[in-house]
Design a protein around this motif. Sequence first.
Motif, mmCIF file in Angstrom:
data_model
loop_
_atom_site.group_PDB
_atom_site.id
_atom_site.type_symbol
_atom_site.label_atom_id
_atom_site.label_comp_id
_atom_site.label_asym_id
_atom_site.label_seq_id
_atom_site.Cartn_x
_atom_site.Cartn_y
_atom_site.Cartn_z
ATOM 1 N N GLY A 167 0.781 -1.229 0.000
ATOM 2 C CA GLY A 167 0.000 0.000 0.000
ATOM 3 C C GLY A 167 0.811 1.277 0.000
ATOM 4 N N GLU A 168 2.087 1.200 -0.223
ATOM 5 C CA GLU A 168 2.938 2.399 -0.263
ATOM 6 C C GLU A 168 2.440 3.360 -1.339
ATOM 7 O OE1 GLU A 168 5.272 5.150 0.606
ATOM 8 O OE2 GLU A 168 5.895 3.325 1.653
ATOM 9 N N GLU A 169 2.474 4.648 -1.057
ATOM 10 C CA GLU A 169 2.008 5.653 -2.011
ATOM 11 C C GLU A 169 3.118 6.594 -2.480
ATOM 12 O OE1 GLU A 169 -1.038 6.065 -3.416
ATOM 13 O OE2 GLU A 169 -1.659 4.207 -2.458
ATOM 14 N N ARG A 170 4.226 6.657 -1.767
ATOM 15 C CA ARG A 170 5.279 7.622 -2.103
ATOM 16 C C ARG A 170 6.085 7.161 -3.315
ATOM 17 N NH1 ARG A 170 7.563 7.602 3.877
ATOM 18 N NH2 ARG A 170 6.857 5.463 3.526
ATOM 19 N N ALA A 171 6.146 8.021 -4.318
ATOM 20 C CA ALA A 171 6.885 7.702 -5.540
ATOM 21 C C ALA A 171 8.354 7.450 -5.248
ATOM 22 C CB ALA A 171 6.737 8.825 -6.560
ATOM 23 N N THR A 172 8.903 8.142 -4.279
ATOM 24 C CA THR A 172 10.324 7.956 -3.955
ATOM 25 C C THR A 172 10.615 6.551 -3.461
ATOM 26 O OG1 THR A 172 9.940 8.864 -1.745
ATOM 27 C CG2 THR A 172 10.739 10.391 -3.452
ATOM 28 N N ARG A 173 9.629 5.872 -2.959
ATOM 29 C CA ARG A 173 9.793 4.474 -2.526
ATOM 30 C C ARG A 173 9.326 3.491 -3.603
ATOM 31 N NH1 ARG A 173 9.585 4.234 3.685
ATOM 32 N NH2 ARG A 173 10.939 6.009 4.096
ATOM 33 N N LEU A 174 8.263 3.865 -4.311
ATOM 34 C CA LEU A 174 7.705 2.959 -5.308
ATOM 35 C C LEU A 174 8.590 2.806 -6.545
ATOM 36 C CD1 LEU A 174 3.905 3.845 -5.163
ATOM 37 C CD2 LEU A 174 5.017 1.740 -4.389
ATOM 38 N N LEU A 175 9.244 3.880 -6.960
ATOM 39 C CA LEU A 175 10.070 3.800 -8.170
ATOM 40 C C LEU A 175 11.225 2.802 -8.031
ATOM 41 C CD1 LEU A 175 10.017 7.505 -9.401
ATOM 42 C CD2 LEU A 175 8.894 5.530 -10.437
ATOM 43 N N PRO A 176 12.014 2.867 -6.942
ATOM 44 C CA PRO A 176 13.065 1.846 -6.815
ATOM 45 C C PRO A 176 12.499 0.426 -6.657
ATOM 46 C CG PRO A 176 13.404 3.619 -5.219
ATOM 47 C CD PRO A 176 12.106 3.871 -5.908
ATOM 48 N N ALA A 177 11.400 0.306 -5.941
ATOM 49 C CA ALA A 177 10.777 -1.017 -5.783
ATOM 50 C C ALA A 177 10.303 -1.536 -7.132
ATOM 51 C CB ALA A 177 9.610 -0.941 -4.798
ATOM 52 N N ALA A 178 9.776 -0.644 -7.959
ATOM 53 C CA ALA A 178 9.323 -1.034 -9.293
ATOM 54 C C ALA A 178 10.490 -1.520 -10.146
ATOM 55 C CB ALA A 178 8.624 0.135 -9.981
ATOM 56 N N ALA A 179 11.621 -0.853 -10.035
ATOM 57 C CA ALA A 179 12.792 -1.275 -10.814
ATOM 58 C C ALA A 179 13.207 -2.691 -10.432
ATOM 59 C CB ALA A 179 13.943 -0.297 -10.604
ATOM 60 N N VAL A 180 13.212 -2.981 -9.149
ATOM 61 C CA VAL A 180 13.584 -4.316 -8.673
ATOM 62 C C VAL A 180 12.549 -5.344 -9.127
ATOM 63 C CG1 VAL A 180 13.911 -5.743 -6.612
ATOM 64 C CG2 VAL A 180 14.924 -3.454 -6.724
ATOM 65 N N ALA A 181 11.270 -5.034 -8.933
ATOM 66 C CA ALA A 181 10.202 -5.970 -9.312
ATOM 67 C C ALA A 181 10.219 -6.228 -10.815
ATOM 68 C CB ALA A 181 8.841 -5.426 -8.876
ATOM 69 N N HIS A 182 10.352 -5.151 -11.591
ATOM 70 C CA HIS A 182 10.333 -5.294 -13.049
ATOM 71 C C HIS A 182 11.524 -6.112 -13.538
ATOM 72 C CE1 HIS A 182 9.050 -4.348 -17.079
ATOM 73 N NE2 HIS A 182 10.219 -3.815 -17.361
ATOM 74 N N ALA A 183 12.692 -5.851 -12.979
ATOM 75 C CA ALA A 183 13.883 -6.616 -13.377
ATOM 76 C C ALA A 183 13.717 -8.094 -13.035
ATOM 77 C CB ALA A 183 15.126 -6.040 -12.715
ATOM 78 N N ALA A 184 13.249 -8.366 -11.829
ATOM 79 C CA ALA A 184 13.081 -9.763 -11.406
ATOM 80 C C ALA A 184 12.046 -10.480 -12.270
ATOM 81 C CB ALA A 184 12.681 -9.822 -9.937
ATOM 82 N N LEU A 185 10.916 -9.830 -12.511
ATOM 83 C CA LEU A 185 9.881 -10.450 -13.346
ATOM 84 C C LEU A 185 10.361 -10.623 -14.781
ATOM 85 C CD1 LEU A 185 6.732 -8.605 -11.983
ATOM 86 C CD2 LEU A 185 7.190 -11.062 -11.856
ATOM 87 N N SER A 186 11.047 -9.635 -15.307
ATOM 88 C CA SER A 186 11.523 -9.710 -16.688
ATOM 89 C C SER A 186 12.517 -10.843 -16.880
ATOM 90 C CB SER A 186 12.159 -8.380 -17.105
ATOM 91 O OG SER A 186 11.187 -7.366 -17.129
ATOM 92 N N LEU A 187 13.441 -10.980 -15.958
ATOM 93 C CA LEU A 187 14.419 -12.061 -16.073
ATOM 94 C C LEU A 187 13.781 -13.417 -15.779
ATOM 95 C CD1 LEU A 187 17.547 -10.323 -14.531
ATOM 96 C CD2 LEU A 187 17.029 -10.719 -16.946
ATOM 97 N N GLY A 188 12.877 -13.446 -14.819
ATOM 98 C CA GLY A 188 12.197 -14.699 -14.499
ATOM 99 C C GLY A 188 11.345 -15.209 -15.649
ATOM 100 N N TRP A 189 10.539 -14.328 -16.228
ATOM 101 C CA TRP A 189 9.716 -14.744 -17.361
ATOM 102 C C TRP A 189 10.583 -15.088 -18.565
ATOM 103 C CZ3 TRP A 189 5.460 -16.929 -16.751
ATOM 104 C CH2 TRP A 189 4.481 -16.484 -15.857
ATOM 105 N N ALA A 190 11.707 -14.388 -18.740
ATOM 106 C CA ALA A 190 12.608 -14.712 -19.854
ATOM 107 C C ALA A 190 13.142 -16.137 -19.697
ATOM 108 C CB ALA A 190 13.752 -13.712 -19.939
ATOM 109 N N ALA A 191 13.448 -16.529 -18.469
ATOM 110 C CA ALA A 191 13.933 -17.891 -18.225
ATOM 111 C C ALA A 191 12.855 -18.914 -18.576
ATOM 112 C CB ALA A 191 14.370 -18.050 -16.771
ATOM 113 N N VAL A 192 11.622 -18.619 -18.207
ATOM 114 C CA VAL A 192 10.507 -19.521 -18.541
ATOM 115 C C VAL A 192 10.334 -19.598 -20.059
ATOM 116 C CG1 VAL A 192 7.998 -19.825 -18.375
ATOM 117 C CG2 VAL A 192 9.318 -19.164 -16.341
ATOM 118 N N LEU A 193 10.330 -18.433 -20.705
ATOM 119 C CA LEU A 193 10.133 -18.409 -22.154
ATOM 120 C C LEU A 193 11.285 -19.094 -22.891
ATOM 121 C CD1 LEU A 193 8.691 -14.818 -22.620
ATOM 122 C CD2 LEU A 193 7.453 -16.987 -22.698
ATOM 123 N N ALA A 194 12.498 -18.918 -22.411
ATOM 124 C CA ALA A 194 13.653 -19.548 -23.052
ATOM 125 C C ALA A 194 13.525 -21.068 -23.027
ATOM 126 C CB ALA A 194 14.950 -19.108 -22.380
#
Length: 154
Positions: A50-77
Amino acid sequence: MTAGGPLADTVVAGSIAAVVSGAPSTAYALATGESVVEATLAAGTLLLGGEERATRLLPAAAVAHAALSLGWAAVLARLLPRRHTAAWGVPAGLLIAVLDLGIVGRRRARIRALPRAPQIADHVAYAVTVGAVLSRRRRQQPSTSQAAPAGTSA
């Protein structure tokens, strides 16, 4: 020839797709006057609830997006066929969208609030890109029939 083999192919494909996959929703946001960072902030809620502050959400988004992107790439590969790999990215991207948006994302209000079609398009763009990069890199690798026999140098 590509260096590193299947793991490197997966990392490269997932990384490139992570960068370009937001193009559909970004174009939609620009065309409609919506926030171009809202989808990113929504992704941050995957890690910070439920975090609302962009200063916290942006770095968390970078981590989540990187992890999901690499994880799904492994599945797709592992699962995408070697022929027509990019084309098979379309149904794969739709399936990933169902899982990401319909199952996981529905638990996060900020993700639920995103316009659905651009998010689905992002998922399809992601999987097609992974497929295209994997296909290109696989074509550049020597086939096993061309490899030097064991005990000899190439």
